[in-house]
Design a protein around this motif. Structure first.
Motif, PDB file in Angstrom:
ATOM      1  N   ALA A  50     -18.180  -2.216   7.930  1.00 37.64           N
ATOM      2  CA  ALA A  50     -18.416  -3.645   8.150  1.00 37.64           C
ATOM      3  C   ALA A  50     -17.556  -4.537   7.257  1.00 37.64           C
ATOM      4  O   ALA A  50     -17.208  -5.650   7.649  1.00 37.64           O
ATOM      5  CB  ALA A  50     -19.888  -3.978   7.945  1.00 37.64           C
ATOM      6  N   HIS A  51     -17.202  -4.087   6.081  1.00 34.73           N
ATOM      7  CA  HIS A  51     -16.407  -4.922   5.171  1.00 34.73           C
ATOM      8  C   HIS A  51     -14.902  -4.740   5.389  1.00 34.73           C
ATOM      9  O   HIS A  51     -14.095  -5.476   4.815  1.00 34.73           O
ATOM     10  CB  HIS A  51     -16.776  -4.604   3.720  1.00 34.73           C
ATOM     11  CG  HIS A  51     -16.278  -5.611   2.746  1.00 34.73           C
ATOM     12  ND1 HIS A  51     -16.714  -6.913   2.735  1.00 34.73           N
ATOM     13  CD2 HIS A  51     -15.365  -5.526   1.751  1.00 34.73           C
ATOM     14  CE1 HIS A  51     -16.110  -7.574   1.775  1.00 34.73           C
ATOM     15  NE2 HIS A  51     -15.274  -6.753   1.166  1.00 34.73           N
ATOM     16  N   LEU A  52     -14.521  -3.790   6.213  1.00 47.99           N
ATOM     17  CA  LEU A  52     -13.103  -3.513   6.448  1.00 47.99           C
ATOM     18  C   LEU A  52     -12.331  -4.689   7.033  1.00 47.99           C
ATOM     19  O   LEU A  52     -11.196  -4.941   6.594  1.00 47.99           O
ATOM     20  CB  LEU A  52     -12.974  -2.288   7.355  1.00 47.99           C
ATOM     21  CG  LEU A  52     -11.859  -1.333   7.009  1.00 47.99           C
ATOM     22  CD1 LEU A  52     -12.301  -0.469   5.845  1.00 47.99           C
ATOM     23  CD2 LEU A  52     -11.526  -0.490   8.196  1.00 47.99           C
ATOM     24  N   PRO A  53     -12.862  -5.443   8.010  1.00 50.34           N
ATOM     25  CA  PRO A  53     -12.085  -6.582   8.532  1.00 50.34           C
ATOM     26  C   PRO A  53     -11.755  -7.630   7.470  1.00 50.34           C
ATOM     27  O   PRO A  53     -10.670  -8.220   7.503  1.00 50.34           O
ATOM     28  CB  PRO A  53     -12.990  -7.177   9.615  1.00 50.34           C
ATOM     29  CG  PRO A  53     -13.868  -6.066  10.031  1.00 50.34           C
ATOM     30  CD  PRO A  53     -14.072  -5.232   8.813  1.00 50.34           C
ATOM     31  N   VAL A  54     -12.647  -7.847   6.522  1.00 47.46           N
ATOM     32  CA  VAL A  54     -12.374  -8.817   5.455  1.00 47.46           C
ATOM     33  C   VAL A  54     -11.236  -8.322   4.573  1.00 47.46           C
ATOM     34  O   VAL A  54     -10.334  -9.084   4.213  1.00 47.46           O
ATOM     35  CB  VAL A  54     -13.654  -9.067   4.616  1.00 47.46           C
ATOM     36  CG1 VAL A  54     -13.348  -9.907   3.392  1.00 47.46           C
ATOM     37  CG2 VAL A  54     -14.715  -9.719   5.460  1.00 47.46           C
ATOM     38  N   VAL A  55     -11.243  -7.051   4.245  1.00 49.95           N
ATOM     39  CA  VAL A  55     -10.196  -6.485   3.386  1.00 49.95           C
ATOM     40  C   VAL A  55      -8.844  -6.520   4.098  1.00 49.95           C
ATOM     41  O   VAL A  55      -7.824  -6.900   3.505  1.00 49.95           O
ATOM     42  CB  VAL A  55     -10.570  -5.044   2.984  1.00 49.95           C
ATOM     43  CG1 VAL A  55      -9.442  -4.363   2.253  1.00 49.95           C
ATOM     44  CG2 VAL A  55     -11.830  -5.038   2.139  1.00 49.95           C
ATOM     45  N   PHE A  80      -7.222 -19.118   9.104  1.00 53.55           N
ATOM     46  CA  PHE A  80      -7.764 -18.637  10.364  1.00 53.55           C
ATOM     47  C   PHE A  80      -7.903 -17.119  10.357  1.00 53.55           C
ATOM     48  O   PHE A  80      -8.896 -16.571  10.836  1.00 53.55           O
ATOM     49  CB  PHE A  80      -6.881 -19.081  11.532  1.00 53.55           C
ATOM     50  CG  PHE A  80      -7.284 -18.463  12.838  1.00 53.55           C
ATOM     51  CD1 PHE A  80      -8.426 -18.899  13.492  1.00 53.55           C
ATOM     52  CD2 PHE A  80      -6.541 -17.437  13.389  1.00 53.55           C
ATOM     53  CE1 PHE A  80      -8.817 -18.323  14.685  1.00 53.55           C
ATOM     54  CE2 PHE A  80      -6.921 -16.856  14.582  1.00 53.55           C
ATOM     55  CZ  PHE A  80      -8.063 -17.300  15.232  1.00 53.55           C
ATOM     56  N   ILE A  81      -6.907 -16.434   9.810  1.00 52.78           N
ATOM     57  CA  ILE A  81      -6.960 -14.976   9.763  1.00 52.78           C
ATOM     58  C   ILE A  81      -8.115 -14.518   8.874  1.00 52.78           C
ATOM     59  O   ILE A  81      -8.863 -13.604   9.239  1.00 52.78           O
ATOM     60  CB  ILE A  81      -5.610 -14.408   9.271  1.00 52.78           C
ATOM     61  CG1 ILE A  81      -4.522 -14.687  10.297  1.00 52.78           C
ATOM     62  CG2 ILE A  81      -5.707 -12.927   8.994  1.00 52.78           C
ATOM     63  CD1 ILE A  81      -3.137 -14.325   9.839  1.00 52.78           C
ATOM     64  N   LYS A  82      -8.277 -15.161   7.718  1.00 50.51           N
ATOM     65  CA  LYS A  82      -9.388 -14.791   6.830  1.00 50.51           C
ATOM     66  C   LYS A  82     -10.740 -15.062   7.485  1.00 50.51           C
ATOM     67  O   LYS A  82     -11.659 -14.254   7.392  1.00 50.51           O
ATOM     68  CB  LYS A  82      -9.303 -15.564   5.517  1.00 50.51           C
ATOM     69  CG  LYS A  82      -8.271 -15.063   4.559  1.00 50.51           C
ATOM     70  CD  LYS A  82      -8.347 -15.844   3.268  1.00 50.51           C
ATOM     71  CE  LYS A  82      -7.283 -15.425   2.301  1.00 50.51           C
ATOM     72  NZ  LYS A  82      -7.322 -16.191   1.057  1.00 50.51           N
ATOM     73  N   GLU A  83     -10.863 -16.211   8.141  1.00 51.73           N
ATOM     74  CA  GLU A  83     -12.135 -16.553   8.776  1.00 51.73           C
ATOM     75  C   GLU A  83     -12.433 -15.649   9.962  1.00 51.73           C
ATOM     76  O   GLU A  83     -13.594 -15.324  10.220  1.00 51.73           O
ATOM     77  CB  GLU A  83     -12.129 -18.017   9.211  1.00 51.73           C
ATOM     78  CG  GLU A  83     -12.201 -18.965   8.048  1.00 51.73           C
ATOM     79  CD  GLU A  83     -12.102 -20.420   8.463  1.00 51.73           C
ATOM     80  OE1 GLU A  83     -12.027 -20.700   9.672  1.00 51.73           O
ATOM     81  OE2 GLU A  83     -12.102 -21.273   7.569  1.00 51.73           O
ATOM     82  N   ALA A  84     -11.415 -15.210  10.672  1.00 52.34           N
ATOM     83  CA  ALA A  84     -11.632 -14.265  11.770  1.00 52.34           C
ATOM     84  C   ALA A  84     -12.147 -12.935  11.230  1.00 52.34           C
ATOM     85  O   ALA A  84     -13.050 -12.317  11.815  1.00 52.34           O
ATOM     86  CB  ALA A  84     -10.345 -14.064  12.561  1.00 52.34           C
ATOM     87  N   PHE A  87     -15.730 -13.383  10.281  1.00 52.28           N
ATOM     88  CA  PHE A  87     -16.572 -13.434  11.468  1.00 52.28           C
ATOM     89  C   PHE A  87     -16.854 -12.039  12.002  1.00 52.28           C
ATOM     90  O   PHE A  87     -17.994 -11.701  12.327  1.00 52.28           O
ATOM     91  CB  PHE A  87     -15.921 -14.290  12.557  1.00 52.28           C
ATOM     92  CG  PHE A  87     -16.693 -14.309  13.842  1.00 52.28           C
ATOM     93  CD1 PHE A  87     -17.828 -15.085  13.965  1.00 52.28           C
ATOM     94  CD2 PHE A  87     -16.279 -13.541  14.917  1.00 52.28           C
ATOM     95  CE1 PHE A  87     -18.547 -15.104  15.144  1.00 52.28           C
ATOM     96  CE2 PHE A  87     -16.987 -13.555  16.100  1.00 52.28           C
ATOM     97  CZ  PHE A  87     -18.133 -14.337  16.220  1.00 52.28           C
ATOM     98  N   VAL A  88     -15.819 -11.214  12.103  1.00 48.32           N
ATOM     99  CA  VAL A  88     -16.008  -9.851  12.606  1.00 48.32           C
ATOM    100  C   VAL A  88     -16.891  -9.054  11.651  1.00 48.32           C
ATOM    101  O   VAL A  88     -17.767  -8.289  12.076  1.00 48.32           O
ATOM    102  CB  VAL A  88     -14.639  -9.161  12.823  1.00 48.32           C
ATOM    103  CG1 VAL A  88     -14.802  -7.694  13.150  1.00 48.32           C
ATOM    104  CG2 VAL A  88     -13.863  -9.863  13.908  1.00 48.32           C
TER     105      VAL A  88
END
Length: 150
Positions: A50-55, A80-84, A87-88
């Motif tokens: 779950a934390h992989l998209p943020v990293v 935008f990339i960080k917020e996406a 969100f994921v």
């Protein structure tokens, strides 16, 4: 300095403690699937990634270290990339909590398995988040801690 202060300050002890908590989370998820129903394993996998998209999105947006473009219209792409990614990641966390409840409501999981799955997933996600925040030090903090020049 007594022995308890040196025990708390040692970073290796923090890593070992987080590893124990991570293993307890996976143990709870596996124990929830003992009755022959292995749907809780899916929740453990969701909590682990779950934390992989943020990293990933943080690494992608921070890769332009030498971008001297001060135009606000073009600099919002990094946000935008960080917020996406956030969100994921939030979607995966909410899915990891709501999936066992949905499976319990559908009479696929028992109440005990549901509770074990939610607690185990929370331990797994919390440990992964803590590991990533523990190792995510900016270079400015490292230079200030060492007494170097920024």
């Amino acid at each position: 300095m007594n022995s308890t202060e040196s025990f708390k300050g040692n970073p290796l002890n923090k890593i070992i403690g987080l590893s124990i908590i991570l293993s307890m989370g996976f143990l709870l998820v596996v124990l929830a699937g003992v009755n022959g129903n292995w749907y809780p394993i899916i929740n453990g996998i969701i909590a682990a990634i779950a934390h992989l998209p943020v990293v990933i999105t943080k690494a992608l947006s921070d890769s332009s270290d030498y971008d001297f473009n001060f135009d606000p219209a073009t600099s919002s792409q990094g946000n935008f990339i960080k917020e996406a990614g956030q969100f994921v990641s939030a979607f995966l966390v909410v899915s990891g909590i709501s999936l066992p409840i949905l499976l319990h409501h559908s009479l696929i999981l028992t109440k005990t398995a549901t509770v074990l799955t939610i607690i185990g997933g929370a331990l797994i996600y919390g440990t992964v988040y803590t590991f990533s925040s523990y190792f995510d030090e900016s270079e400015d903090e490292v230079n200030l801690a060492e007494g170097g020049v920024i």
